[in-house]
Design an enzyme around this catalytic site. Structure first.
Site, PDB file in Angstrom:
ATOM      1  N   CYS A 262     -19.290  40.479   9.363  1.00  0.00           N
ATOM      2  CA  CYS A 262     -20.452  40.194  10.223  1.00  0.00           C
ATOM      3  C   CYS A 262     -19.882  40.036  11.622  1.00  0.00           C
ATOM      4  O   CYS A 262     -19.588  38.936  12.064  1.00  0.00           O
ATOM      5  CB  CYS A 262     -21.148  38.921   9.758  1.00  0.00           C
ATOM      6  SG  CYS A 262     -21.972  39.110   8.189  1.00  0.00           S
ATOM      7  N   ALA A 263     -19.715  41.142  12.304  1.00  0.00           N
ATOM      8  CA  ALA A 263     -18.712  41.181  13.370  1.00  0.00           C
ATOM      9  C   ALA A 263     -19.174  40.899  14.795  1.00  0.00           C
ATOM     10  O   ALA A 263     -18.370  40.490  15.627  1.00  0.00           O
ATOM     11  CB  ALA A 263     -18.012  42.528  13.330  1.00  0.00           C
ATOM     12  N   PRO A 265     -20.604  39.378  18.274  1.00  0.00           N
ATOM     13  CA  PRO A 265     -20.266  40.349  19.324  1.00  0.00           C
ATOM     14  C   PRO A 265     -18.815  40.816  19.324  1.00  0.00           C
ATOM     15  O   PRO A 265     -18.388  41.490  20.268  1.00  0.00           O
ATOM     16  CB  PRO A 265     -20.584  39.575  20.609  1.00  0.00           C
ATOM     17  CG  PRO A 265     -20.355  38.141  20.249  1.00  0.00           C
ATOM     18  CD  PRO A 265     -20.729  38.001  18.799  1.00  0.00           C
ATOM     19  N   GLY A 266     -18.064  40.465  18.304  1.00  0.00           N
ATOM     20  CA  GLY A 266     -16.722  41.024  18.200  1.00  0.00           C
ATOM     21  C   GLY A 266     -15.615  40.104  18.679  1.00  0.00           C
ATOM     22  O   GLY A 266     -14.477  40.542  18.857  1.00  0.00           O
ATOM     23  N   LYS A 268     -14.073  37.726  17.080  1.00  0.00           N
ATOM     24  CA  LYS A 268     -13.001  37.611  16.082  1.00  0.00           C
ATOM     25  C   LYS A 268     -12.405  38.980  15.762  1.00  0.00           C
ATOM     26  O   LYS A 268     -11.232  39.079  15.420  1.00  0.00           O
ATOM     27  CB  LYS A 268     -13.528  36.903  14.832  1.00  0.00           C
ATOM     28  CG  LYS A 268     -13.999  35.506  15.178  1.00  0.00           C
ATOM     29  CD  LYS A 268     -14.536  34.736  14.022  1.00  0.00           C
ATOM     30  CE  LYS A 268     -15.170  33.445  14.482  1.00  0.00           C
ATOM     31  NZ  LYS A 268     -16.477  33.609  15.151  1.00  0.00           N
ATOM     32  N   ASP A 330     -17.693  35.919   8.653  1.00  0.00           N
ATOM     33  CA  ASP A 330     -18.199  34.929   9.612  1.00  0.00           C
ATOM     34  C   ASP A 330     -19.724  35.029   9.522  1.00  0.00           C
ATOM     35  O   ASP A 330     -20.366  35.742  10.280  1.00  0.00           O
ATOM     36  CB  ASP A 330     -17.686  35.296  11.011  1.00  0.00           C
ATOM     37  CG  ASP A 330     -18.022  34.254  12.052  1.00  0.00           C
ATOM     38  OD1 ASP A 330     -18.370  33.122  11.677  1.00  0.00           O
ATOM     39  OD2 ASP A 330     -17.946  34.580  13.253  1.00  0.00           O
ATOM     40  N   CYS A 383     -20.510  28.566  11.799  1.00  0.00           N
ATOM     41  CA  CYS A 383     -20.521  27.548  12.852  1.00  0.00           C
ATOM     42  C   CYS A 383     -21.633  26.551  12.527  1.00  0.00           C
ATOM     43  O   CYS A 383     -22.360  26.117  13.407  1.00  0.00           O
ATOM     44  CB  CYS A 383     -20.662  28.159  14.241  1.00  0.00           C
ATOM     45  SG  CYS A 383     -22.077  29.242  14.436  1.00  0.00           S
TER      46      CYS A 383
END
Ligand SMILES: C[S@@+](CC[C@H](N)C(=O)[O-])C[C@H]1O[C@@H](n2cnc3c(N)ncnc32)[C@H](O)[C@@H]1O
Length: 450
Positions: A262-263, A265-266, A268, A330, A383
């Site tokens: 679940c990438a 805005p990138g 990680k 994530d 989070c």
């Protein structure tokens, strides 16, 4: 007041645009970040800081402002007049938290009713705000016992924080109500943290190294990214310290196949590649418009990845049946650990969302687990501060999935000192701290080799 710019477009005042943004948030038409992205081009660039201050301020103080506003009105505005309610909240925010002279705050709110072509409301707006001006102390004293006013958080969230985290309750409330610090991640593929700190000093930007993430620096004062040395060359990214732990925990190595499930805005995605640019990284993201953010982040950082726009839980839509060595999940979550960065959560988040999110998370966990090779590792992260989304989610998965077991969070990175956060029944929970990290949750799972 309308101003005609020297181009053909009309530029509106920050207040007019703020009314639209807040009204749309109240009408559940999008988040603060999407609404700001959509409407900030309508104000002159020099007024964008004021627009942000008004919108973030109203959201941050919404539980209190809403209680005050409702106590001042004999009956709430109808839904079609949500713009007037937004005007009232903005007026109250100016009276309570900004340096705007009181008479100007009242007059601007009254004028806003006219600009909305709702002249019938001018008297009401004037009377309500003037009453607040006169009786502020008494009004606030009468409301103080309400949890939404005492803690400036929605009542249901206050209840849950108290129930789940009695020891950390005060810290959570205090940190969630303040402005977050600006934390950056130094790309140690390009420059060491110490050298970058010196580059910052040369620009007069003071910083302190974060304790837990070896790549983190906290700036004493927030700056624009274009003021950060070598930002465009990919030397640094803006990322909270807790979030930085993901790539450190997963510690990808050369030639490994890694999935970022679940990438967008990138943040990680980029960090995984900074740890080792020679991994084979696949990033999956559901939302096309958010996918573009991953692309631009990776272009800036200068790393390649295989980007797929799909629902990660629908393997038939995107997976080629080649297993991954490591998976970062994530997951979409309630974001209750980052309320200070997304204060519109105080308006929009509802208890039913948690139930729905838990189901979505379950679907994604179960699906992406299948893409992990035997002996591989999946890092589950959110989070959120809600145990249902975190330790309980993991407990259920481990109990039902025979080939899943929890691994210590430093299994793949022995140098990680697990002094951050609190050990919970499964994984570790981090809480937001004043001037420090955001709230986050991590659990590392290992797939048995058979
Ligand atoms: C917590 S954010 C990820 C943040 C990101 N990892 C980073 O560090 O920048 C969760 C992301 O998951 C995406 N998402 C939600 N449901 C999804 C699904 N079923 N499949 C893939 N992505 C999904 C959301 O659009 C959102 O971008």
């Amino acid at each position: 007041m309308n101003q005609t710019s020297d181009t053909t477009s009309i530029q509106h005042s920050a207040r007019q645009v703020a009314i639209k943004v807040i009204a749309n948030i109240l009408l559940q038409q999008g988040s603060l970040s999407t609404q700001l992205a959509r409407y900030q081009a309508d104000v002159a660039s020099e007024h964008i800081p004021l627009l942000k201050e008004l919108c973030f301020g109203v959201c941050r103080h919404y539980p209190t402002l809403n209680s005050i506003a409702l106590s001042l009105l004999s009956h709430p505005f109808e839904e079609k007049d949500t713009d007037l309610y937004a005007t009232l909240l903005l007026g109250l925010y100016q009276l309570t938290h900004m340096n705007t002279p009181d008479h100007a705050a009242v007059n601007e709110s009254v004028e806003a009713c006219r600009l909305l072509k709702k002249d019938w409301a001018t008297k009401l707006m004037n009377a309500v705000l003037r009453r607040y001006q006169r009786e502020a102390d008494e009004i606030v004293t009468n409301l103080e016992a309400m949890p939404s006013v005492e803690f400036n958080q929605p009542k249901w969230l206050v209840k849950r924080f108290k129930k789940h985290w009695p020891e950390q309750f005060e810290q959570i409330i205090e940190a969630s109500n303040t402005h977050p610090p600006m934390c950056i991640r130094v790309n140690d593929d390009r420059v060491s943290r110490e050298t970058y700190q010196e580059l910052l000093m040369k620009e007069g930007i003071k910083s302190e190294a974060g304790e837990f993430s070896a790549s983190s620096l906290y700036l004493r004062k927030a700056v624009r990214v274009d003021q950060l040395p070598k930002f465009e060359e990919g030397f640094v990214s803006v990322q909270d310290e807790s979030a930085q732990l993901s790539a450190h925990i997963l510690s990808p190595k050369e030639d490994e196949k890694v999935l970022d499930a679940c990438a967008a805005p990138g943040g990680k995605t980029g960090h995984l590649l900074e740890k080792s640019s020679r991994i084979e990284l696949t990033a999956v993201e559901l939302e096309p418009w958010r996918m573009e953010k991953i692309e631009s982040n990776l272009v800036r950082l200068g790393y390649p990845a295989h980007l797929i726009c799909a629902d990660a839980s629908k393997l038939e839509d995107w997976w080629d049946e080649e297993t991954f060595d490591k998976v970062l999940l994530d997951a979409p979550c309630s974001a209750t650990g980052v309320i200070r960065r997304n204060p519109d959560i105080k308006i929009n988040r509802k208890p039913a969302d948690i139930v729905e999110l838990v189901e979505i998370q379950q679907e994604i966990i179960q699906a992406v687990w299948k893409t992990l090779k035997p002996g591989g590792f999946m890092l589950y992260a959110t989070c959120s501060l809600m145990p249902e989304e975190n330790e309980q989610q993991m407990a259920k998965f481990i109990a039902e999935q025979a080939d899943a077991k929890e691994a210590p969070l430093n299994t793949l990175a022995a140098e990680l000192d697990l002094t951050w956060g609190t050990q919970v029944s499964h994984g570790r929970q981090l809480f937001p701290t004043l001037n420090g990290q955001d709230g986050f949750y991590y659990c590392l799972l290992e797939k048995s080799s058979q």
